[in-house]
Design an enzyme around this catalytic site. Structure first.
Site, PDB file in Angstrom:
ATOM      1  N   ASP A 179      25.699  15.855   8.435  1.00  0.00           N
ATOM      2  CA  ASP A 179      26.736  15.113   9.168  1.00  0.00           C
ATOM      3  C   ASP A 179      27.317  13.960   8.350  1.00  0.00           C
ATOM      4  OD1 ASP A 179      26.475  16.789  11.306  1.00  0.00           O
ATOM      5  OD2 ASP A 179      25.027  15.547  12.363  1.00  0.00           O
TER       6      ASP A 179
ATOM      7  N   LYS B 181      21.326  10.461  18.463  1.00  0.00           N
ATOM      8  CA  LYS B 181      21.883  11.488  19.354  1.00  0.00           C
ATOM      9  C   LYS B 181      20.986  12.722  19.403  1.00  0.00           C
ATOM     10  CE  LYS B 181      25.978  13.696  18.330  1.00  0.00           C
ATOM     11  NZ  LYS B 181      25.934  15.150  18.464  1.00  0.00           N
TER      12      LYS B 181
HETATM   13  C1  S3P Z   1      22.092  18.840  15.133  1.00  0.00           C
HETATM   14  C2  S3P Z   1      22.038  19.672  14.054  1.00  0.00           C
HETATM   15  C3  S3P Z   1      23.129  19.823  13.080  1.00  0.00           C
HETATM   16  C4  S3P Z   1      24.093  18.652  13.143  1.00  0.00           C
HETATM   17  C5  S3P Z   1      24.466  18.299  14.545  1.00  0.00           C
HETATM   18  C6  S3P Z   1      23.250  17.955  15.376  1.00  0.00           C
HETATM   19  C7  S3P Z   1      20.959  18.790  16.065  1.00  0.00           C
HETATM   20  O1  S3P Z   1      23.841  21.013  13.361  1.00  0.00           O
HETATM   21  O2  S3P Z   1      25.257  18.944  12.393  1.00  0.00           O
HETATM   22  O3  S3P Z   1      25.350  17.196  14.551  1.00  0.00           O
HETATM   23  O4  S3P Z   1      20.852  17.844  16.858  1.00  0.00           O
HETATM   24  O5  S3P Z   1      20.141  19.715  16.015  1.00  0.00           O
HETATM   25  P1  S3P Z   1      23.389  22.436  12.753  1.00  0.00           P
HETATM   26  O6  S3P Z   1      22.066  22.767  13.263  1.00  0.00           O
HETATM   27  O7  S3P Z   1      24.452  23.405  13.223  1.00  0.00           O
HETATM   28  O8  S3P Z   1      23.423  22.248  11.265  1.00  0.00           O
END
Ligand code: S3P
Length: 437
Positions: free
Chosen positions: A318, A20
């Site tokens: 996550d 993702k």
């Molecule tokens: C993500 C970063 C993370 C993660 C999120 C996706 C990303 O969040 O928890 O599901 O794609 O950069 P944070 O940057 O807030 O830690």
């Protein structure tokens, strides 16, 4: 209520959907690059399609070949057209709103980023503040000392570089600043308290951005991106992690998860599980342009409790709900520190997991503690308790829902869950894989 029947054992090879985080970035970075980019193995999920729609509204040429899991991007370069309607909708996607903000800050038109109710509750000052330091005109809805969506972004004469130490180790904050730096004068220097996922940095370098790491800082400056023509996205480690966990905690099981992204800034769960005694092997390690990937082999394992430190959390941010589940199946006590950020995910994942695991009779407690000047959170789980069949609540959070399904599948009597629609946010095929097991 959806019923979950327990599984006895699994012996299988599975393939999980594409990453993702990388899919979002592939759309953004290809849109910023002049020419044609073919994105292979694109994740078709609610969140990634939200990002795709935003760039369509900015008049980037996008062909989405759903059946082939491919997106073809034809872009005129890093400056887009103003959206016909001011509003760009971010749905429930934190990655969309935070990363696009950095890109829109450098554009020559006014825009507004709106969000679904769950995202409207998530903090945005973490990105609006550094973007304003760079000269951006960005503003969120102010409430109780923070800012929340919708965000309004107005054009400015020019952005400039900053030296910024992010208070939180977050790839979303870092990426918003990096994207704005592509439109800024001077060299921006970013430092994080701990390492977070580096997909943005890797992909931007691959697209020719002037970006490097030096003495713990990320240095980035104005760059014209050049498309490599094609990129291939590996499987999502965060999605694989549900089945990695299941393979470990079910008895007499063996599982191979194929073609999973193995970037070490994402796979912190693997060393954590290994130190709990997990039998995990990596096979066929390869590299897809800028990201490593391979197969993960898992065998049922007898786990023991461990202590996880705050600095390790961003590398498995996550996967913490899954780590909590492994802790319930382990001998002894597991302590996980540095969980503050879990409070501001799609739901408060400390509350959602503690609520459900307690309902199933697990011995789990939460404690706040002081770390420097700030308050942080830890959970303590005493493993080996009998699992009571329970009706779980997903709190409309995809990762809470999938983690609890795994938990119930591995329990003796199964259970139920109130809502699984939220799973489509990141992992549309999850239920089919579970059914196939
Ligand atoms: C993500 C970063 C993370 C993660 C999120 C996706 C990303 O969040 O928890 O599901 O794609 O950069 P944070 O940057 O807030 O830690």
């Amino acid at each position: 209520m959806i019923k979950i029947s327990p599984l006895q054992k699994i012996k299988k090879e599975i393939e999980i959907p594409s990453d993702k985080s990388i899919s979002h970035r592939a759309l953004m970075i290809s849109s910023l690059s002049k020419g044609k980019t073919r994105i292979r193995n694109f994740l078709q999920s609610h969140d990634t399609l939200i990002t795709l729609n935003c760039f369509k509204k900015l008049n980037v040429g996008i062909t989405y070949k759903k059946k082939d899991k491919e997106v073809i991007i034809n872009s005129g370069g890093s400056y887009f057209d103003a959206p016909k309607k001011l509003n760009l909708y971010s749905g429930e996607s934190g990655t969309t709103i935070r990363l696009i903000s950095g890109i829109l800050a450098g554009q020559r038109f006014i825009s507004c980023l709106s969000a679904a109710p769950s995202l409207e509750k998530r903090p945005m000052k973490r990105i609006t503040f550094p973007l304003r330091l760079m000269g951006a005109d960005i503003q969120g809805r102010e409430e109780a000392g923070n800012e929340y969506p919708p965000l309004s972004i107005k054009p400015v004469k020019g952005l400039h570089s900053i030296i910024y130490k992010t208070p939180v180790a977050s790839a979303q904050i870092k990426s918003a600043i990096i994207f704005a730096s592509l439109f800024s004068k001077g060299i921006t220097k970013i430092k994080e308290p701990f390492i977070s996922r580096d997909h943005t940095e890797r992909m931007l370098k691959f697209f020719g951005a002037k970006l490097k790491k030096q003495s713990g800082y990320i240095l980035v400056e104005k760059s014209k991106l050049k498309t490599p023509g094609e990129i291939l996205i590996p499987g999502d480690f965060s999605s694989a992690a549900f089945f990695v966990t299941l393979g470990l905690i079910l008895k007499n099981s063996e599982l191979r998860v194929k073609n999973v992204g193995l970037n070490s800034t994402r796979t912190g769960l693997i060393p954590a599980l290994k130190s709990m005694g997990a039998k995990i092997r990596i096979l066929h390690k390869n590299r897809s342009y800028f990201e490593p990937y391979g197969d993960i082999l898992i065998e049922s394992s007898s786990l023991k409790g461990i202590t996880i430190k705050q600095e390790d959390i961003p590398l498995m941010i996550d996967e913490i709900p899954l780590l909590m589940i492994c802790a319930c199946f382990a001998r002894g006590t597991t302590k996980i520190y540095g969980l503050k950020e879990l409070r501001v995910k799609e739901t408060d994942r400390i509350t959602s997991m503690v609520y459900n695991l307690k309902k199933a009779g697990q011995d789990i407690e939460t404690k706040s503690y002081k770390s420097g000047k700030e308050t942080n959170w830890m959970v303590k789980i005493k493993g080996g308790k009998r699992i009571r069949p329970a009706e779980f609540k997903s709190f409309s959070d995809h990762r809470t829902a999938m983690s609890l399904i795994i938990f119930a599948l591995a329990s003796e009597k199964g259970g139920g869950i109130d809502d699984i629609e939220c799973i489509n946010k990141s992992f549309p095929g999850f239920i089919s894989i579970v059914d196939s097991l």
